[in-house]
Design an enzyme around this catalytic site. Structure first.
Site, mmCIF file in Angstrom:
data_model
loop_
_atom_site.group_PDB
_atom_site.id
_atom_site.type_symbol
_atom_site.label_atom_id
_atom_site.label_comp_id
_atom_site.label_asym_id
_atom_site.label_seq_id
_atom_site.Cartn_x
_atom_site.Cartn_y
_atom_site.Cartn_z
ATOM 1 C CB CYS A 1 -23.494 28.674 128.739
ATOM 2 S SG CYS A 1 -22.423 27.750 129.838
ATOM 3 C CB CYS B 1 -23.654 22.273 126.287
ATOM 4 S SG CYS B 1 -21.886 22.251 126.573
ATOM 5 C CG ASP C 1 -24.147 24.757 130.463
ATOM 6 O OD1 ASP C 1 -25.352 25.005 130.526
ATOM 7 O OD2 ASP C 1 -23.563 24.451 129.420
ATOM 8 C CB CYS D 1 -17.654 23.055 127.411
ATOM 9 S SG CYS D 1 -18.692 24.017 126.306
#
Ligand code: FES
Length: 129
Positions: free
Chosen positions: A34, A59, A36, A103
């Site tokens: 992603c 996120c 991140d 995450c």
């Protein structure tokens, strides 16, 4: 996607956000999928995390994760923190949506990396004695 109230609360008002000037443990991780990124700054004294801050470019779940992780680790012994898993964080947050489970890895990986950098620094100091 539905986030529960605990996650939304940490996302809207993240705790302990920022940088620590006197950090003696810093860990930065990124998720290749992603894109991140998260950096944890730890102030560790006698193997106890006395303060923790972070910067998260990610996120909503990643932001909530870093906020929750910071609350979970302040005041704890580093070896205790090393035993935490991403499931422990997800559980504290009341459960992440399945597609957001990854995450929570970011949070725990960044903290563990920061502890490792502290331990490496400590070793160096002993070598120089
Ligand atoms: Fe990448 Fe959440 S989508 S950390």
């Amino acid at each position: 996607m539905m986030y529960n109230e605990i996650i939304l609360d940490h996302f809207r008002s993240p705790r302990n956000v920022g940088e620590l000037e006197n950090a003696n443990g810093i860990g930065e991780v990124g998720n290749a999928v992603c894109g991140d990124m998260m950096t944890f700054y730890l102030d560790i004294k006698d193997d106890i995390i006395v303060d923790a801050k972070y910067k998260t470019f990610g996120c909503g779940a990643a932001i909530a994760v870093s906020s929750m992780v910071s609350e979970m680790i302040i005041g704890k012994n580093i070896y205790e923190v090393m035993k935490l898993t991403h499931n422990d964080i997800s559980k504290q947050l009341g459960g992440l949506p399945p597609q957001k489970e990854h995450c929570s890895n970011l949070g725990i990986d960044a903290v563990k990396k920061a502890i490792e950098s502290y331990l490496a620094g400590k070793e160096k100091k002993t070598e120089n004695l």
